[in-house]
Design a protein around this motif. Structure first.
Motif, short mmCIF file in Angstrom:
data_model
loop_
_atom_site.label_atom_id
_atom_site.label_comp_id
_atom_site.label_asym_id
_atom_site.label_seq_id
_atom_site.Cartn_x
_atom_site.Cartn_y
_atom_site.Cartn_z
N LYS A 167 -6.50 -17.69 4.07
CA LYS A 167 -6.23 -16.60 5.04
C LYS A 167 -5.87 -17.16 6.43
N ARG A 220 -5.85 -10.77 -10.38
CA ARG A 220 -7.03 -11.52 -10.80
C ARG A 220 -8.16 -10.59 -11.27
N PHE A 256 -4.31 -0.42 2.34
CA PHE A 256 -3.11 -0.79 1.59
C PHE A 256 -1.87 -0.51 2.44
C1 GLP Z 1 -6.99 -5.24 -1.21
C2 GLP Z 1 -7.59 -4.08 -0.43
C3 GLP Z 1 -7.80 -4.42 1.02
C4 GLP Z 1 -8.46 -5.77 1.15
C5 GLP Z 1 -7.53 -6.82 0.58
C6 GLP Z 1 -8.04 -8.24 0.74
O1 GLP Z 1 -5.62 -5.20 -1.28
N1 GLP Z 1 -6.83 -2.88 -0.50
O2 GLP Z 1 -8.58 -3.41 1.64
O3 GLP Z 1 -8.77 -6.05 2.48
O4 GLP Z 1 -7.36 -6.53 -0.78
O5 GLP Z 1 -8.87 -8.56 -0.31
P1 GLP Z 1 -9.83 -9.79 -0.34
O6 GLP Z 1 -10.98 -9.44 0.53
O7 GLP Z 1 -10.25 -9.89 -1.78
O8 GLP Z 1 -9.08 -10.96 0.12
#
Ligand code: GLP
Length: 243
Positions: free
Chosen positions: A202, A167, A141
């Motif tokens: 992404k 979500r 984070f």
């Molecule tokens: C959250 C977590 C992260 C993670 C990110 C991306 O915020 N703290 O560690 O990498 O979400 O999440 P996702 O893999 O669902 O795209």
């Protein structure tokens, strides 16, 4: 940096599991840095499958998770401790006493962070750190900021992160506003780093983080400075990178 393009999410997950399995096989008492989010779910399923088929033994592994929402108990189904238990730990033979997630119920942020830093040190550092990538380039984070935060700290989550994580909650109001996260220094001190990314959403941030300038405004960009990073992404997430 080693960049591997996978056809889709399932193939990405299998490749990531290969990587983690190799680590556990070569060093059965390794320290794994683990992540939450939707990206690693398939990887964890694949690790469970390999444990069930007798290929993998987690009995001597230690794990250290990146982060936890401040204020959520381990029993809360949105806490990262709950996520790790239900998506991985409950299904493999890891000793739960050796699995670590920041204590979301510790109200004293200074104490929560100092305890976690001491724990990381006590474990002797991280052999392999698994990372997902936030839409704004955050890792753990560690949100975009004016400087890179070094150690475990309490963060105010960015509005875009609260929105992205809504979500998983019943309503926006339920999403915690703060979290404890391992710092950039602790992540960068891991011997190896494995980043997994999937989905067209992404693609922009993957390009910015891995080919753009190194800046705390894109926290993951610091990974360009690490000597042993592997990025495994599906073709949609890597579509703007020359691989
Ligand atoms: C959250 C977590 C992260 C993670 C990110 C991306 O915020 N703290 O560690 O990498 O979400 O999440 P996702 O893999 O669902 O795209």
């Amino acid at each position: 940096m080693n960049i591997i393009k996978a056809e889709d999410y399932n193939k990405m997950s299998r490749m990531a599991a290969n990587f983690i399995a190799a680590q556990v096989t070569l060093k059965p008492d390794c320290v794994l840095g683990l992540a939450t989010g939707s990206s690693p779910v398939g990887t964890y399923q694949e690790l469970i499958r390999r444990y069930e088929s007798g290929e993998l033994d987690f009995s001597r592994v230690t794990s250290i998770n990146l982060d936890e929402y401040k204020g959520l108990s381990p029993e809360n189904d949105q806490s990262y401790r709950y996520f790790m238990n239900t998506n991985l730990f409950d299904h493999i033979n890891i000793d739960k006493a050796r699995t670590h997630v920041p204590n979301g119920l510790e109200e004293n942020a200074e104490k929560a962070c100092a305890d976690y830093n001491a724990l990381i040190e006590q474990c002797g550092g991280i052999d392999l750190q698994l990372l997902g990538l936030g839409n704004n380039g955050h890792i753990g984070f560690n949100e975009p900021d004016a400087s890179f935060a070094k150690k475990t700290h309490c963060v105010d989550l960015a509005a875009s992160t609260i929105e992205a994580n809504a979500r998983f909650f019943q309503s926006m109001d339920e999403v915690p506003r703060q979290a404890y996260t391992m710092g950039i220094q602790s992540i960068m001190q891991a011997k190896k780093i494995l980043v997994i990314v999937s989905g067209a959403g992404k693609a922009n941030i993957v390009r910015d983080a891995f080919t753009g300038p190194v800046t705390p405004q894109v926290p993951a960009s610091i990974l360009q400075m690490h000597p042993d990073v592997t990025l495994i992404g599906d073709k949609d997430a890597l579509s703007l990178l020359q691989v």
